[in-house]
Enzyme design. Structure first.
Site, PDB file in Angstrom:
ATOM      1  N   SER A  74       0.997  -1.142   0.134  1.00  0.00           N
ATOM      2  CA  SER A  74       0.105   0.010  -0.026  1.00  0.00           C
ATOM      3  C   SER A  74       0.845   1.195   0.115  1.00  0.00           C
ATOM      4  O   SER A  74       1.690   1.376  -0.839  1.00  0.00           O
ATOM      5  CB  SER A  74      -0.793  -0.175   1.102  1.00  0.00           C
ATOM      6  OG  SER A  74      -2.005   0.895   1.024  1.00  0.00           O
ATOM      7  N   HIS A 110      -7.863  -5.281  -1.400  1.00  0.00           N
ATOM      8  CA  HIS A 110      -6.700  -4.539  -0.883  1.00  0.00           C
ATOM      9  C   HIS A 110      -6.331  -5.382   0.163  1.00  0.00           C
ATOM     10  O   HIS A 110      -7.033  -5.525   1.342  1.00  0.00           O
ATOM     11  CB  HIS A 110      -7.144  -3.115  -0.508  1.00  0.00           C
ATOM     12  CG  HIS A 110      -5.768  -2.019  -0.253  1.00  0.00           C
ATOM     13  ND1 HIS A 110      -4.868  -2.050  -1.299  1.00  0.00           N
ATOM     14  CD2 HIS A 110      -5.328  -1.419   0.741  1.00  0.00           C
ATOM     15  CE1 HIS A 110      -3.980  -1.252  -0.743  1.00  0.00           C
ATOM     16  NE2 HIS A 110      -4.201  -1.014   0.467  1.00  0.00           N
ATOM     17  N   ASP A 123      -9.477  -4.469  -5.467  1.00  0.00           N
ATOM     18  CA  ASP A 123      -8.837  -3.381  -4.972  1.00  0.00           C
ATOM     19  C   ASP A 123      -9.112  -2.150  -5.610  1.00  0.00           C
ATOM     20  O   ASP A 123      -8.851  -1.830  -6.859  1.00  0.00           O
ATOM     21  CB  ASP A 123      -7.269  -3.609  -4.780  1.00  0.00           C
ATOM     22  CG  ASP A 123      -6.458  -2.557  -3.951  1.00  0.00           C
ATOM     23  OD1 ASP A 123      -7.203  -1.629  -3.498  1.00  0.00           O
ATOM     24  OD2 ASP A 123      -5.469  -2.840  -3.709  1.00  0.00           O
TER      25      ASP A 123
END
Length: 329
Positions: free
Chosen positions: A172, A304, A272
């Site tokens: 991320s 995600h 995601d």
């Protein structure tokens, strides 16, 4: 005096900025984090036998790292590959000691037989960007100081780390940071490290121009993304800042083509919201003049950082197998 106190209390309850479900800041300055899970202590993990400990990197800014060693403390023959890892959390939550990072690295270290270094960095908005990037770079420089007897003092790195087999990794926001430090290392001769690979997982990148599905989500979503970026980085020009968009026209100072890694593996997840930006990063890096090998893994039907939520699911095991192969190649 009572009136002033009442006015202060009112300001503390009036919302100044909110990016739900992650963070809220009140006009009085108080920050409320909704996803800041209490950290786990370092020690020996009973499930994997991996041992971890926390070490100070730079006491002046409170910079530290959590190191992870596999059972037995090292390879039977020779030293261990080193994985320098940057946690996610949109630059505002998360930690090298949060349960997701800690548990994920316990599993990775046990299966891959590596020495992992999870580097902490200061969080926004108390410490606006680029503080997280500065800390992440200094953390890598600290790791590099242990190579070739260059002055490092951490015994685990000196005794167990093979700096000719080093990997940079992150998820991320940490995937964004991992790219940044790899590109910056490329401008500094690789810091004397043998950086074999860059692992970029579900990366948090953006840009002012819409790509793929971004054009269907509407101007409000892009405006929200821009507002959040300016919240964590008030001095930024916006989403085409080179830290947000490494392929923008303004990104010449940290050229993506200079990534200091022999290979790059980009992982994305079909469901995601950052999926398209991850594919864009993969395609843009391939077209940038980067001389190494670039591969893409897409986890179908997943969202995600799903592998942190359900590390035993089929797609998580598939992703883990691909990462293990990447680290062992």
């Amino acid at each position: 005096m009572a009136a002033a106190a009442a006015a202060g209390a009112g300001a503390d309850e009036e919302v100044d900025f909110e990016f739900f479900p992650i963070i809220r800041r009140y006009k009085g300055g108080r920050v409320e984090r909704f996803m800041n899970i209490p950290p786990l202590p370092a020690g020996t993990d009973p499930a994997t036998g991996v041992t971890s400990k926390d070490v100070v990197v730079d006491p002046a800014v409170g910079l530290w790292a959590r190191l992870f060693l596999p059972p037995g403390g090292g390879a039977p023959q020779g030293k261990l590959p080193v994985v320098v890892y940057y946690h996610g959390g949109a630059y505002v939550v998360g930690s090298a000691a949060d349960p997701f990072t800690h548990s994920y690295l316990n599993g990775l270290v046990a299966e891959a037989g590596i020495l992992a270094v999870a580097l902490e960095y200061r969080l926004a908005p108390e410490h606006h960007l680029p503080a997280a990037y500065d800390d992440s770079w200094e953390g890598l420089r600290w790791v590099a100081s242990h190579a070739n007897g260059g002055g490092g003092v951490e015994p685990w790195l000196l005794e167990h780390g093979d700096f000719s087999r080093l990997f940079l990794a992150g998820a991320s926001a940490g995937g964004n940071i991992a790219h940044y430090v790899a590109a910056r290392a490329g401008e500094h001769g690789g810091l004397g490290l043998g950086i074999r690979g860059l692992l970029v997982v579900h990366p948090y990148f953006s840009g002012a121009a819409d790509i793929c599905a971004e054009g269907t989500t509407g101007k409000a979503e892009k405006a929200k993304a821009d507002e959040f970026w300016r919240f964590i980085y008030p001095g930024s020009p916006g989403l085409d800042d080179p830290l947000s968009n490494p392929f923008s026209d303004a990104a010449g100072g940290i050229s993506a083509a200079r990534v200091a890694a022999d290979r790059v593996l980009v992982c994305v997840a079909e469901k995601d919201s950052l999926r398209d930006r991850g594919v864009w990063y993969y395609e843009s890096l391939k077209a940038s003049g980067y001389a190494g090998e670039v591969d893409l893994l897409e986890s179908m039907g997943e969202g995600h950082v799903f592998y942190c939520m359900d590390p035993r699911c089929e797609r998580a095991r598939e992703m883990q197998a691909r990462i293990l192969s990447f680290l062992r190649k």
